[in-house]
Design an enzyme around this catalytic site. Structure first.
Site, PDB file in Angstrom:
ATOM      1  N   GLU A  49       4.093   5.032  -3.385  1.00  0.00           N
ATOM      2  CA  GLU A  49       4.223   3.790  -4.147  1.00  0.00           C
ATOM      3  C   GLU A  49       4.322   4.217  -5.608  1.00  0.00           C
ATOM      4  O   GLU A  49       3.433   4.913  -6.117  1.00  0.00           O
ATOM      5  CB  GLU A  49       3.000   2.902  -3.904  1.00  0.00           C
ATOM      6  CG  GLU A  49       3.160   1.487  -4.368  1.00  0.00           C
ATOM      7  CD  GLU A  49       4.145   0.667  -3.519  1.00  0.00           C
ATOM      8  OE1 GLU A  49       4.494  -0.427  -3.980  1.00  0.00           O
ATOM      9  OE2 GLU A  49       4.577   1.111  -2.434  1.00  0.00           O
ATOM     10  N   ASP A  60      -2.827  -4.609 -13.657  1.00  0.00           N
ATOM     11  CA  ASP A  60      -3.396  -3.268 -13.716  1.00  0.00           C
ATOM     12  C   ASP A  60      -4.576  -3.179 -14.665  1.00  0.00           C
ATOM     13  O   ASP A  60      -4.590  -3.783 -15.731  1.00  0.00           O
ATOM     14  CB  ASP A  60      -2.323  -2.257 -14.138  1.00  0.00           C
ATOM     15  CG  ASP A  60      -1.282  -2.061 -13.056  1.00  0.00           C
ATOM     16  OD1 ASP A  60      -1.686  -2.016 -11.878  1.00  0.00           O
ATOM     17  OD2 ASP A  60      -0.090  -1.979 -13.368  1.00  0.00           O
TER      18      ASP A  60
END
Length: 268
Positions: A49, A60
C-alpha cells in the site's frame, strides 16, 4: 481472477493471512524508497500500500505526515511517484500494488486521467481516503473504466447501510478501520472487530484487511483470529524510516526484520 483474489486464494491454501505494509513514495528520497520496497518484499510483504505525498493528509497522524514532508524535501512529485510505481511493477509483476491517496491529488489530474495513469503504471487498486463511499460515484466509474479495484474504508462505527455500500461497491479488499481517528502506531487498534467482519461477510464484501494502529505481531494474530484476511501497518513501518533514514543500511535491515515478524504472525 484479479491480483487480490489470487493473493487471498494462495494464502488460504497455506492457512495464512496477508500482511501489507504502507510506505510513502519518495520517503526519504525516490531512490531510497525503491530500496525500501525491496526490503519490504524481502521480508515477506504480501502486497504493498503506497502513498503519494500530499500537503494536507487529513486521515494521517504525525508519523505519516512526516513521511510526506521528507518526500517533499527530496522534491518528489506525483509524476516521480508514477515513475517509481512503474519500476516497482516491472520488478514485481505479481505483487498486488495499491495506492492510498487524497481526492485533490486525483482531481487535479482529472479523475479519468489519474486512473489512466494508475493503469499505465501497473497499479491494482486505489483508496481515496477522504471520499466516503456515499460520494464515490465518479471515482468508482473511472476505476472501473481502467480496470482498477476501488478500495473503501469500513468505519468502526459504520451502520448497516454504509457497510452494505462498502461491500457492493468495493473490490480487491475492504479496508477495515479498527478505531476512529487518524493513523498512528501510538494509538493501538481497538479490538474486537469480529462483529464488523461478520456483517461485511453477510454482505459479500471483499476480504477485510485491518488497519490503523497495527504495530506488533500480536495485533496481526488478533485480527486474523477475528476473521480478517490480514492486516495493514503504516505508521509502525514509517516510524522505522523516520528513526533510521540517516543510516540507510540499518534502516533497510530493520524494515525487513519488522515485516518478517509481522508476516510470521499471519499463520492461522
Amino acid at each position: 481472477m484479479n491480483p487480490y483474489a489470487q493473493l487471498f486464494s494462495r494464502l488460504d491454501a497455506v492457512n495464512q493471512g496477508a500482511f501489507v505494509p504502507f510506505v510513502m513514495l519518495g520517503d526519504p528520497t525516490p531512490e531510497l524508497s525503491l530500496a525500501i520496497v525491496d526490503a519490504l518484499v524481502a521480508g515477506g510483504a504480501d502486497a504493498l500500500e503506497l502513498g503519494i505525498p500530499f500537503s494536507d493528509p487529513v486521515a494521517d497522524g504525525p508519523t505519516i505526515q512526516g513521511a510526506a514532508l521528507r518526500a517533499f524535501e527530496s522534491h518528489t512529485t506525483p509524476d516521480d511517484c508514477f515513475e517509481l510505481l512503474g519500476r516497482i511493477r516491472a520488478k514485481y509483476p505479481q505483487l498486488p500494488i495499491g495506492l492510498l491517496v487524497y481526492a485533490n491529488l486525483v482531481y487535479v489530474r482529472h479523475i479519468d486521467g489519474f486512473y489512466e495513469k494508475c493503469q499505465q503504471a501497473g497499479v491494482d487498486s486505489v483508496l481515496v481516503a477522504d471520499v466516503p463511499v456515499q460520494m464515490c460515484a465518479p471515482y468508482k466509474a473511472a476505476a472501473d473504466k481502467f480496470g482498477i479495484d476501488s478500495i473503501f474504508i469500513a468505519p468502526p462505527n459504520g451502520d448497516a447501510e454504509t457497510l452494505k455500500q462498502v461491500a457492493e461497491l468495493g473490490s480487491g479488499y475492504t479496508y477495515l478501520v479498527s478505531r476512529a481517528g487518524v493513523t498512528g502506531a501510538e494509538t493501538k487498534a481497538g479490538m474486537p472487530v469480529d462483529g464488523l467482519i461478520n456483517t461485511l461477510r453477510e454482505f459479500n464484501a471483499p476480504p477485510a484487511l485491518l488497519g490503523f494502529g497495527i504495530s506488533e505481531p500480536a495485533q496481526v494474530r488478533e485480527a486474523i483470529a477475528a476473521g480478517a484476511a490480514g492486516a495493514i501497518s503504516g505508521s509502525a513501518v514509517v516510524k522505522i524510516i523516520e528513526t533510521h533514514h540517516q543510516n540507510p543500511e540499518h534502516m533497510l535491515t530493520r524494515l525487513k526484520e519488522f515485516v518478517e515478524g509481522m508476516k510470521a504472525a499471519t499463520n492461522r
